[in-house]
Scaffold this active site. Structure first.
Site, short mmCIF file in Angstrom:
data_model
loop_
_atom_site.label_atom_id
_atom_site.label_comp_id
_atom_site.label_asym_id
_atom_site.label_seq_id
_atom_site.Cartn_x
_atom_site.Cartn_y
_atom_site.Cartn_z
N SER A 1 36.72 23.53 43.23
CA SER A 1 35.32 23.97 43.32
C SER A 1 34.40 22.88 42.78
CB SER A 1 35.13 25.31 42.60
OG SER A 1 33.92 25.93 42.99
N GLN A 2 33.51 23.17 41.81
CA GLN A 2 32.56 22.15 41.37
C GLN A 2 33.25 20.95 40.72
OE1 GLN A 2 29.87 24.05 38.58
NE2 GLN A 2 31.14 23.57 36.82
N MET B 1 33.76 26.22 38.05
CA MET B 1 32.83 27.02 37.25
C MET B 1 33.55 28.23 36.66
SD MET B 1 29.39 28.92 38.70
CE MET B 1 30.31 29.95 39.84
N HIS C 1 37.33 32.02 48.31
CA HIS C 1 37.19 30.82 47.48
C HIS C 1 38.31 30.71 46.44
CE1 HIS C 1 34.91 27.43 46.05
NE2 HIS C 1 34.92 27.89 44.82
N ASP D 1 35.40 32.01 52.88
CA ASP D 1 34.72 31.84 51.59
C ASP D 1 33.45 32.68 51.53
OD1 ASP D 1 33.46 30.74 49.23
OD2 ASP D 1 34.79 29.01 49.47
#
Length: 312
Positions: free
Chosen positions: A109-110, A31, A295, A239
């Site tokens: 991530s995503q 993202m 993260h 995270d």
């Protein structure tokens, strides 16, 4: 005898050449990022290419016509639409065509759950071969900070566009499962509300599908995921962005509250093997890696030591 020796020699040469070949690598950013920023995905791409002395071709997924559009789409384009675009893009990528459709994949991530959807939906799918009949087959899928059981909370977000980040946060607070939010906010497509699972299963358009959580299961999802050589799951141990953090290892909140987390092996998704995680784990084909820090805060040395060898 001479003819036999010649055939054996030729076979050895062919086998050596095949073993020496390096599969291409596909990257998918997270993202607020883009495929090609020199300080993020572009840097990682160069490090992989340099590490393997140019013997590996790296393709970074871009959704849109440029970096700005790619960043915007990472927020504002429905995940299912992004998967469709990526499948079409990859099956027509020259290096993947040359490898017969095989490649290694790294999601950030995503981008991790999006690439998993590519594995489950696009592998050996007769509707998506290219003109040459090439179909996609992922060898190793490496998930770095992916949210495979979704998120419930967006305390902060990183990315190149702070305005879009704040827009995403407001829309999730407003109503993650409203139709127009699902259509135009990627993060809503993996918003997993443990306080309202009925609405999640009914209205969330992406995550319940790829996790085979609906009453009617799709056998092809399990079949395709269990064809992986390795599923590598990286969790960032401090995270502060992904809630719950254990989603990176297929953990999720216990239903009815948002404090206690159920680990992967104790979920119905695993115990009933809806997508093949139990099969992969029992075959020792899931690697659970820890990365210290917040993260996506990893060092080049950590990436080199822990990730590079999966690309051989």
């Amino acid at each position: 005898m001479a003819a036999i020796r010649s055939c054996v020699t030729l076979l050895i040469v062919v086998l050596c050449l095949c073993n020496a070949a390096q599969l291409p690598v596909v990257l998918w950013h997270g993202m607020g990022d883009s495929c090609c920023f020199p300080f993020s995905m572009g840097k990682i791409q160069k490090r992989i290419e340099d590490y393997y002395n140019g013997t590996i071709s790296v393709h970074s997924v871009r959704i849109g016509n440029g970096n700005i559009e790619d960043v915007a789409n990472s927020y504002m384009k429905n995940a299912n639409d992004q998967i469709d675009i990526a499948c079409e893009q990859l099956v027509n990528t020259e290096a993947i065509i040359k490898s017969g459709g095989a490649f290694n994949a790294i999601g950030f991530s995503q981008g991790s759950q999006f690439l998993r959807a590519v594995v489950q939906r696009c592998s050996n799918n007769d509707t998506r071969p290219n003109a040459a009949g090439i179909k996609l087959q992922v060898n190793n899928l490496i998930s770095i900070g992916g949210q495979h059981r979704g998120v419930f909370g967006l305390p902060r977000c990183i990315g190149a566009n702070v305005t879009l980040c704040e827009y995403a946060r407001r829309m999730l607070d407003y109503g993650a499962y409203l139709g127009f939010v699902q259509d135009h906010l990627a993060q809503s497509n993996y918003w997993n509300d443990p306080l309202d699972q009925e609405t999640y299963l009914k209205k969330c358009t992406f995550l319940p599908d790829i996790n085979n959580e609906k009453s009617i299961k799709k056998p092809s999802y399990k079949e395709n995921l269990t064809k992986l050589n390795k599923l590598v799951l990286v969790q960032f141990m401090q995270d502060t962005m992904v809630q719950p953090r254990e989603s990176q290892w297929f953990g999720t909140y216990k239903l009815g509250q948002d404090k206690e987390v159920v680990n992967m092996v104790d979920t119905d998704l695993y115990k009933e093997d809806w997508i093949g995680l139990k099969k992969l784990n029992e075959d020792h084909r899931i690697d659970f890696l820890e990365c210290p820090g917040d993260h996506l805060r990893f060092t080049e040395e950590w990436f080199k030591t822990n990730i590079m060898h999966y690309l051989k």
